[in-house]
Every structure is written in C-alpha cells, then in structure tokens.
Design a protein around this motif. Structure first.
Motif, PDB file in Angstrom:
ATOM      1  N   LEU A  78     -30.955 -25.595 -24.373  1.00  0.00           N
ATOM      2  CA  LEU A  78     -29.623 -25.531 -23.780  1.00  0.00           C
ATOM      3  C   LEU A  78     -28.749 -26.435 -24.644  1.00  0.00           C
ATOM      4  O   LEU A  78     -29.063 -27.608 -24.831  1.00  0.00           O
ATOM      5  CB  LEU A  78     -29.652 -26.027 -22.335  1.00  0.00           C
ATOM      6  CG  LEU A  78     -28.314 -26.031 -21.581  1.00  0.00           C
ATOM      7  CD1 LEU A  78     -27.757 -24.622 -21.455  1.00  0.00           C
ATOM      8  CD2 LEU A  78     -28.476 -26.653 -20.197  1.00  0.00           C
ATOM      9  N   ASP A 125     -28.477 -31.049 -27.777  1.00  0.00           N
ATOM     10  CA  ASP A 125     -29.490 -30.138 -27.230  1.00  0.00           C
ATOM     11  C   ASP A 125     -30.265 -30.785 -26.092  1.00  0.00           C
ATOM     12  O   ASP A 125     -30.469 -32.001 -26.066  1.00  0.00           O
ATOM     13  CB  ASP A 125     -30.504 -29.739 -28.317  1.00  0.00           C
ATOM     14  CG  ASP A 125     -29.880 -28.883 -29.407  1.00  0.00           C
ATOM     15  OD1 ASP A 125     -28.726 -28.437 -29.214  1.00  0.00           O
ATOM     16  OD2 ASP A 125     -30.531 -28.665 -30.452  1.00  0.00           O
ATOM     17  N   VAL A 127     -27.230 -20.955 -24.905  1.00  0.00           N
ATOM     18  CA  VAL A 127     -28.652 -21.041 -25.260  1.00  0.00           C
ATOM     19  C   VAL A 127     -28.752 -20.826 -26.768  1.00  0.00           C
ATOM     20  O   VAL A 127     -28.143 -19.907 -27.314  1.00  0.00           O
ATOM     21  CB  VAL A 127     -29.473 -19.970 -24.502  1.00  0.00           C
ATOM     22  CG1 VAL A 127     -30.933 -20.020 -24.916  1.00  0.00           C
ATOM     23  CG2 VAL A 127     -29.355 -20.182 -22.993  1.00  0.00           C
ATOM     24  N   LYS A 144     -36.231 -22.310 -27.822  1.00  0.00           N
ATOM     25  CA  LYS A 144     -34.894 -22.206 -27.219  1.00  0.00           C
ATOM     26  C   LYS A 144     -34.482 -23.512 -26.535  1.00  0.00           C
ATOM     27  O   LYS A 144     -35.311 -24.186 -25.923  1.00  0.00           O
ATOM     28  CB  LYS A 144     -34.868 -21.094 -26.173  1.00  0.00           C
ATOM     29  CG  LYS A 144     -35.161 -19.704 -26.733  1.00  0.00           C
ATOM     30  CD  LYS A 144     -33.944 -19.126 -27.414  1.00  0.00           C
ATOM     31  CE  LYS A 144     -34.175 -17.669 -27.810  1.00  0.00           C
ATOM     32  NZ  LYS A 144     -33.128 -17.192 -28.721  1.00  0.00           N
ATOM     33  N   ALA A 146     -32.452 -18.763 -19.554  1.00  0.00           N
ATOM     34  CA  ALA A 146     -32.619 -18.015 -20.806  1.00  0.00           C
ATOM     35  C   ALA A 146     -31.586 -16.903 -20.991  1.00  0.00           C
ATOM     36  O   ALA A 146     -31.150 -16.631 -22.112  1.00  0.00           O
ATOM     37  CB  ALA A 146     -34.032 -17.438 -20.880  1.00  0.00           C
ATOM     38  N   LEU A 192     -34.570 -26.279 -22.379  1.00  0.00           N
ATOM     39  CA  LEU A 192     -33.992 -25.150 -21.650  1.00  0.00           C
ATOM     40  C   LEU A 192     -34.543 -25.095 -20.224  1.00  0.00           C
ATOM     41  O   LEU A 192     -35.749 -24.950 -20.020  1.00  0.00           O
ATOM     42  CB  LEU A 192     -34.319 -23.832 -22.379  1.00  0.00           C
ATOM     43  CG  LEU A 192     -33.600 -22.594 -21.845  1.00  0.00           C
ATOM     44  CD1 LEU A 192     -32.104 -22.674 -22.118  1.00  0.00           C
ATOM     45  CD2 LEU A 192     -34.180 -21.329 -22.460  1.00  0.00           C
TER      46      LEU A 192
END
Length: 372
Positions: free
Chosen positions: A172, A186, A163, A170, A194, A189
């Motif tokens: 992933l 990217d 993360v 934020k 998280a 998320l």
C-alpha cells in the motif's frame, strides 16, 4: 430533542465537525452542524459538500430528535465551559431555538431545519479493508509535506494512495509531489486492499484524517471507490470525494543510478541547515553542499544580509561534489527521518537527489537541486 452530555465528549465531537465547515460559504446551512439524538447516542454531522464527518458520542437522551446549529458558535461555547461540566442541549419546537445550558450558563441559539441539511450520497465501495492507525498515520504524515499548493495543478493537491509493486511484493503506497520534491511511502498491503483503485486524497481530507489516527492500536476501516474514500473508527466516520484527475507517473522521476552516497546524522544535518539559512532573508534561499572525503560544508551566501558556513563530519567516499538545494525543502525532508541517519544518493549537481532513512527503502524522498 433534549439530551445531556459530558463536556469533554461534546467538545471532541463538535471540534471535529467545526473544522470541516468552511468559514465562508454562500449556503447558510453548510455553516451548521447537524445534531441527531436517539437511544443513548448523539450524532454530529458536518460537511462542505466535498468532505463529510460524522461523530457519535454517548449521551443521556430524554427526547429524541434533531436540528442544525452554527458549528463555530457551538464549538466556542463548549470550549469555554468549565472542565467536567454536564451540558444539556434542548430544542424548543415552538421557537425553533436550541438551548445550551451548563451550571449557571445558558445560551439560546438560532437553528435551521435538519431536513435541509445535505447528506453526502453513499457510494458503492469497490475495496474495503482494515488498517492500524499508526500505519496510516505514517503513510500520510511522511508524504503530506510534498503536496502541491498550486491550484492549477489540482491533480497534485493531494496524496496518491494506491497499490504498487514493492521489493517484496504488493504494497500500500502513498505518494505526494509538487514538482520540486517527492515523497513515496510504503506499508504492508492490508488484507482486502489488493483490488483498491488508486485515488488522490485531497489535502484538506489528509488534515482531517490526522485527527482519527491518534490511537496507535485503533483499527481504521477504509473503504475506497473511484470517486470517494471513507475512513471510520468506532465513533467517527470521515467520507471524502477524491480528486478527479490522473496522478503523473512518479516512477520516472525517482533516480535509480545515483551512486554517490552520503550518510549523515539527520538531526545534526537539519539543525546545521537551519542555522546557515538564518542569514538568508528568504526561506527559499539555496544552501550549497560541498562534499569531500568524510566532510560536508554547508554554506549560504546572501549578498544583502551576509554569509554563513558550517562543517559536518559525515560518511562520504566519492568524488568531490558541489550541489545546491532550497533550504526549506532540505529541512522538510530531513525532519521526516525517524532513524538516526539519513542517506543521500547523488548523481551530479543538476540531477535529482534521493534520500532515505538508513537502508530502509519503504520511505524514499526525491528533491530537485537548485543552481548556486
């Protein structure tokens, strides 16, 4: 144990299992696939002690039970059976052999006891979340080309999934690098991710995972702990140890001050690089890029075999620049671009170059130049 199963379902399950099995191993049972029949389902499990794959398939189970048999041999048999065949597998307790029959074909295979088959210890997963197959496929497909094959730098032999802070919060993120090129991809998320610990997913696991991600809309259940990662669909569960090491701080090598901007049709660029690199006997031969106002000249000079040059019309409005790259690295990065245009950002002939797809910053690539 005795059950009947459709050839296509059996082939799919066994092919996934046999690809995990190591061809050369000192423990005979690791060459086997564990078969377990119960209810109306048969489970096939294979492991190399680092990765374990469990595949379930529907079947007509006459007699419940389990055994283990050579994964490669069973795969070869099923692969050569005719399409649409109904395959019956039966274990004879007295002889300890597994009979595989379909139509007029009959095979008798040696088995090893199921009790001796190693099962990967279950782990307490600190993060559990769901992600669409196409999202995970993009993260791993676009980053895996940069995985290092240098065994001494084992912590680079995989994709770092973690993360991170993106431009809008934020994300992933998957990162891979071998010191010469880097890929950073990217995705939004997923809910529940998280608190995920950052893990390095090994190269072999990334290859096996690809087989789970064919259906775009499939939901993949992802579970992550400090030591293991698990990906599961309705029928298949892939569990893997993660690489025990610390991934380097990749953010330091991603240039932020590169201002010389080249925009080029990604497909035309890749084909041109491939053409000029033909005169070079080595794939690692440097390709020189000469940049001038809206013009790019690609050239290769191989004293042993010849020279090549090709000109492309591009969008470039900065100072003249000459820079060299490994042809193979340029081709691999250019082939990641899904959109029409690739954008290269340069600083000088000795500094890392950044590449992205148009204005999309969710996929960023870095490549080190070569002296030419």
């Amino acid at each position: 144990m005795k059950f009947s199963i459709e050839r296509a379902a059996l082939l799919k399950a066994v092919s996934q299992a046999q690809s995990v099995v190591e061809r050369r191993n000192t423990i005979p049972i690791l060459a086997n696939v564990s078969i377990d029949a119960e209810g109306d389902t048969v489970s096939f499990r294979a492991t190399d002690l680092d990765i374990e794959v469990l595949d379930r398939a529907p079947a007509m189970v006459e007699r419940a039970g389990g055994t283990t048999v050579s994964a490669v041999t069973l795969h070869e048999i099923v692969r050569k059976l005719p399409d649409g065949a109904q395959v019956t597998l039966a274990e004879d307790g007295a002889s300890g052999r597994l009979t595989v029959s379909a139509g007029r074909s009959n095979f008798s295979l040696a088995t090893l006891p199921k009790e001796d088959f190693p099962v990967m210890a279950s782990s307490e997963y600190s993060a559990n979340f769901k992600a669409k197959a196409d999202v995970l496929r993009r993260l791993f497909d676009k980053s895996k080309f940069a995985i290092s094959t240098e065994e001494t730098r084992y912590y680079l032999n995989g994709v770092y999934m973690h993360v991170a802070d993106g431009e809008d919060g934020k994300v992933l993120r998957c990162v891979a690098t071998d010191g010469h090129r880097l890929a950073r991809i990217d995705a939004a998320l997923p809910e529940g991710a998280a608190d995920m610990p950052g893990v390095i997913v090994p190269r072999k696991t990334v290859g096996e995972l690809r087989k789970l991600l064919d259906e775009d809309d499939a939901e993949i259940a992802v579970s992550v702990s400090e030591t293991k990662v698990r990906f599961a669909t309705k029928d298949i569960t892939l569990t893997s140890k993660v690489i025990d090491g610390t991934f380097p701080d990749y953010t330091r090598v991603i240039p932020t001050g590169n201002t010389r901007r080249l925009e080029v049709d990604a497909s035309d660029f890749a084909k041109a690089v491939d053409r000029v690199a033909t005169v070079s006997s080595e794939r690692s031969r440097a390709v020189k890029l000469q940049l001038d106002e809206d013009r790019l000249i690609l050239s290769v000079n191989a004293p042993d075999s010849g020279a090549a040059e090709e000109e492309l019309a591009v969008a470039y409005g900065d100072d003249r620049l000459e820079i060299g790259f490994n042809a193979k690295y340029l081709l691999e990065i250019a082939s990641q671009v899904d959109r029409e245009n690739a954008v290269f950002l340069f600083n000088s002939a000795g500094d890392p170059t950044l590449m992205r797809e148009g204005n999309d910053t969710s996929a960023v690539y870095v490549v080190m130049p070569m002296r030419v």
